[in-house]
Design a protein around this motif. Structure first.
Motif, mmCIF file in Angstrom:
data_model
loop_
_atom_site.group_PDB
_atom_site.id
_atom_site.type_symbol
_atom_site.label_atom_id
_atom_site.label_comp_id
_atom_site.label_asym_id
_atom_site.label_seq_id
_atom_site.Cartn_x
_atom_site.Cartn_y
_atom_site.Cartn_z
ATOM 1 N N PHE A 64 0.826 -1.216 0.000
ATOM 2 C CA PHE A 64 0.000 0.000 0.000
ATOM 3 C C PHE A 64 0.855 1.259 0.000
ATOM 4 C CE2 PHE A 64 0.364 -1.916 4.216
ATOM 5 C CZ PHE A 64 1.026 -0.923 4.921
ATOM 6 N N GLY A 65 2.166 1.120 -0.241
ATOM 7 C CA GLY A 65 3.052 2.279 -0.303
ATOM 8 C C GLY A 65 4.187 2.172 0.694
ATOM 9 N N SER A 66 5.405 2.413 0.221
ATOM 10 C CA SER A 66 6.557 2.403 1.127
ATOM 11 C C SER A 66 6.550 3.669 1.973
ATOM 12 C CB SER A 66 7.853 2.333 0.323
ATOM 13 O OG SER A 66 8.045 3.538 -0.417
ATOM 14 N N LEU A 67 7.403 3.697 3.000
ATOM 15 C CA LEU A 67 7.467 4.866 3.878
ATOM 16 C C LEU A 67 7.796 6.130 3.099
ATOM 17 C CD1 LEU A 67 7.479 6.239 6.633
ATOM 18 C CD2 LEU A 67 9.853 5.496 6.938
ATOM 19 N N ASN A 135 3.685 6.501 11.238
ATOM 20 C CA ASN A 135 3.104 5.407 12.031
ATOM 21 C C ASN A 135 1.901 5.894 12.837
ATOM 22 O OD1 ASN A 135 4.703 3.228 11.254
ATOM 23 N ND2 ASN A 135 6.250 3.596 12.824
ATOM 24 N N GLU A 136 2.009 7.093 13.406
ATOM 25 C CA GLU A 136 0.902 7.653 14.189
ATOM 26 C C GLU A 136 -0.299 7.963 13.303
ATOM 27 O OE1 GLU A 136 2.459 11.060 16.196
ATOM 28 O OE2 GLU A 136 3.626 9.882 17.650
ATOM 29 N N ILE A 137 -0.030 8.516 12.116
ATOM 30 C CA ILE A 137 -1.108 8.863 11.193
ATOM 31 C C ILE A 137 -1.886 7.623 10.759
ATOM 32 C CG2 ILE A 137 -1.573 9.671 8.828
ATOM 33 C CD1 ILE A 137 0.735 11.672 9.207
ATOM 34 N N LEU A 138 -1.164 6.520 10.503
ATOM 35 C CA LEU A 138 -1.792 5.320 9.959
ATOM 36 C C LEU A 138 -2.198 4.298 11.032
ATOM 37 C CD1 LEU A 138 0.462 4.701 6.812
ATOM 38 C CD2 LEU A 138 -1.636 6.054 6.993
ATOM 39 N N GLN A 139 -1.898 4.604 12.289
ATOM 40 C CA GLN A 139 -2.201 3.662 13.370
ATOM 41 C C GLN A 139 -3.689 3.283 13.446
ATOM 42 O OE1 GLN A 139 -3.730 3.567 16.547
ATOM 43 N NE2 GLN A 139 -2.711 1.665 17.231
ATOM 44 N N PRO A 140 -4.617 4.225 13.225
ATOM 45 C CA PRO A 140 -6.037 3.850 13.279
ATOM 46 C C PRO A 140 -6.433 2.808 12.239
ATOM 47 C CG PRO A 140 -5.792 6.238 13.454
ATOM 48 C CD PRO A 140 -4.450 5.692 13.080
ATOM 49 N N ILE A 141 -5.714 2.725 11.128
ATOM 50 C CA ILE A 141 -6.045 1.749 10.084
ATOM 51 C C ILE A 141 -5.578 0.357 10.476
ATOM 52 C CG2 ILE A 141 -5.645 1.070 7.675
ATOM 53 C CD1 ILE A 141 -5.226 4.037 7.014
ATOM 54 N N LYS A 143 -4.011 -0.534 13.539
ATOM 55 C CA LYS A 143 -4.023 -0.820 14.983
ATOM 56 C C LYS A 143 -2.685 -1.371 15.464
ATOM 57 C CE LYS A 143 -8.466 0.163 15.258
ATOM 58 N NZ LYS A 143 -8.682 0.650 13.880
ATOM 59 N N ALA A 144 -1.614 -0.966 14.789
ATOM 60 C CA ALA A 144 -0.267 -1.437 15.135
ATOM 61 C C ALA A 144 0.744 -0.514 14.475
ATOM 62 C CB ALA A 144 -0.057 -2.867 14.660
ATOM 63 N N GLU A 145 2.003 -0.639 14.888
ATOM 64 C CA GLU A 145 3.079 0.124 14.255
ATOM 65 C C GLU A 145 3.412 -0.533 12.922
ATOM 66 O OE1 GLU A 145 7.421 0.220 15.633
ATOM 67 O OE2 GLU A 145 6.595 2.078 16.473
ATOM 68 N N ILE A 146 3.456 0.265 11.867
ATOM 69 C CA ILE A 146 3.674 -0.292 10.529
ATOM 70 C C ILE A 146 5.154 -0.390 10.203
ATOM 71 C CG2 ILE A 146 3.173 -0.020 8.067
ATOM 72 C CD1 ILE A 146 0.795 1.762 9.028
ATOM 73 N N PHE A 165 11.281 -1.916 7.680
ATOM 74 C CA PHE A 165 10.489 -3.136 7.550
ATOM 75 C C PHE A 165 9.009 -2.840 7.751
ATOM 76 C CE2 PHE A 165 8.631 -7.000 9.627
ATOM 77 C CZ PHE A 165 8.604 -7.796 8.482
ATOM 78 N N ASN A 166 8.169 -3.508 6.963
ATOM 79 C CA ASN A 166 6.722 -3.376 7.052
ATOM 80 C C ASN A 166 6.117 -4.785 7.064
ATOM 81 O OD1 ASN A 166 3.987 -3.095 6.605
ATOM 82 N ND2 ASN A 166 4.187 -1.982 4.683
ATOM 83 N N PRO A 167 5.621 -5.256 8.208
ATOM 84 C CA PRO A 167 5.131 -6.642 8.300
ATOM 85 C C PRO A 167 3.814 -6.889 7.578
ATOM 86 C CG PRO A 167 4.676 -5.469 10.342
ATOM 87 C CD PRO A 167 5.505 -4.547 9.499
ATOM 88 N N PHE A 168 3.161 -5.823 7.117
ATOM 89 C CA PHE A 168 1.839 -5.967 6.502
ATOM 90 C C PHE A 168 1.903 -6.225 4.998
ATOM 91 C CE2 PHE A 168 1.089 -3.641 10.415
ATOM 92 C CZ PHE A 168 -0.021 -4.289 10.930
#
Length: 370
Positions: A64-67, A135-141, A143-146, A165-168
């Motif tokens: 869904f997009g790199s950092l 990470n804070e902006i996307l946390q609601p989507i 529910k974890a650190e991306i 690293f992005n585990p998703f």
């Protein structure tokens, strides 16, 4: 076209919905129309032998997009727009997996990584500075650190020590995905005709006359799912963007697993079993790569090989097995265009290079417009 009575009667008479484009968007639109209108006649027209754009030619990234891509998006889009983009991509990936199942997709949850070349110090520093904010902006989507920091364990060369690293993220098999989608469409009595290029259409109060060269037929509704080719017939603000790719011969003891991003996503690579697929490079020639020509170019292919040789596989002999390209649909905004163009005509285009992630959702939204 010299068609028989039987051909005209079966394929081109009493058509309720005609979809132009048999890629991810077009097939999902057809399947959702079938759910909504079980007794309707649905016809898909595809100008290529297989989907002509990027649906069968992409790298198979379930991402869904790199950092750095998201950081870049925050410079040109509002924070709310970026959140909506990522949410749509994530929802689309979940919908794709739900519709087809992970076995059919050959989904592998290896996670995704972003690496930085030695000469990318400013981007490297910006990534660390803004990672916490993203990470804070996307946390609601999620529910974890991306995004998190990891030491490079893959022995890349000429890069900075740490990866993001992005585990998703995961991998899919693009060929298996499209084969499963096509099988599902056929099982739902959706008619698909390949090598049929729509050359014009004319709307009336009774529906739409669709021209295939010197032959035409009438459909009640016409839906365009042509993404990078959208400007050809419907004049939407979509620019084609060619993505060039190569894949190696099998490599013994390959220890690279995952999806990898480089230079704000302009380069990307992954393992396919014991091969490396590597693509990108349109940032070397934006004007030249704004094309629907499916050829590859020496300049970009040489750059891809150099990255393999000097960064990805510096201590490994490899041979290139195959090269190809696909056509994406880009625009000034990364928001897809899903619109009713007139009384009987609709479109779902401009995937912004994220067709795997959002194609299923955009197809569904397109069908909902009808």
């Amino acid at each position: 076209m010299h068609l028989s009575y039987w051909e005209i009667n079966k394929w081109f008479s009493s058509v309720d919905y005609t979809i132009v484009g048999s890629g991810i968007v077009g097939l999902h639109a057809a399947l959702h129309l079938r759910q909504r209108f079980p007794d309707s006649k649905i016809l898909i027209l595809e100008k290529g032998m297989l989907p002509e754009g990027a649906s069968t030619k992409n790298a198979g990234f379930a991402c869904f997009g790199s950092l750095t891509e998201i950081i870049d998006d925050l410079k040109t889009h509002s924070e709310e727009e970026v959140i909506q983009l990522v949410q749509k991509r994530w929802n689309g990936l979940k919908l794709l997996r739900k519709n087809l199942g992970d076995t059919a997709l050959d989904f592998k949850p290896f996670g995704g990584y972003e690496l930085f070349l030695e000469n990318q110090s400013s981007a490297y520093e910006e990534a660390w500075q803004k990672m916490r904010l993203v990470n804070e902006i996307l946390q609601p989507i999620f529910k974890a650190e991306i995004f998190s920091k990891e030491i490079d364990r893959f022995n890349f060369k000429n890069t900075h020590e740490y990866l993001i690293f992005n585990p998703f993220e995961g991998q899919i098999d693009t060929g298996k995905m499209m084969h499963a989608l096509l099988q599902k469409a056929i099982s739902e009595n959706i008619l698909i005709l390949n090598n049929q290029k729509v050359t014009a259409y004319h709307e009336s109060s009774q529906g739409v006359s669709v021209a295939l060269g010197d032959f035409s037929f009438t459909t009640q509704k016409l839906l365009f799912a042509t993404n990078g080719f959208a400007s050809e017939l419907i004049g939407q603000a979509v620019k084609p963007a060619r993505a060039q790719v190569l894949i190696t011969e099998p490599i013994e003891n390959l220890d690279i697993k995952g999806t990898f991003h480089l230079e704000q996503g302009y380069y990307y690579f992954r393992n396919i079993n014991n091969r490396i697929l590597l693509g990108g490079g349109r940032n070397l020639d934006f004007e030249g790569e704004t094309t629907t020509d499916l050829q590859t170019t020496e300049m970009i292919q040489q750059r891809l090989e150099m990255l393999l040789r000097e960064v990805i596989l510096p201590d490994t002999d490899f041979k290139i097995a195959h090269r190809w390209s696909g056509i994406m649909g880009m625009g000034a905004s990364k928001r897809p265009i899903v619109e009713r163009l007139s009384e009987h005509v609709y479109c779902g285009v401009r995937m912004g290079g994220m067709g795997v992630a959002i194609g299923s959702l955009i197809g569904q939204e397109l069908a909902e417009l009808v």
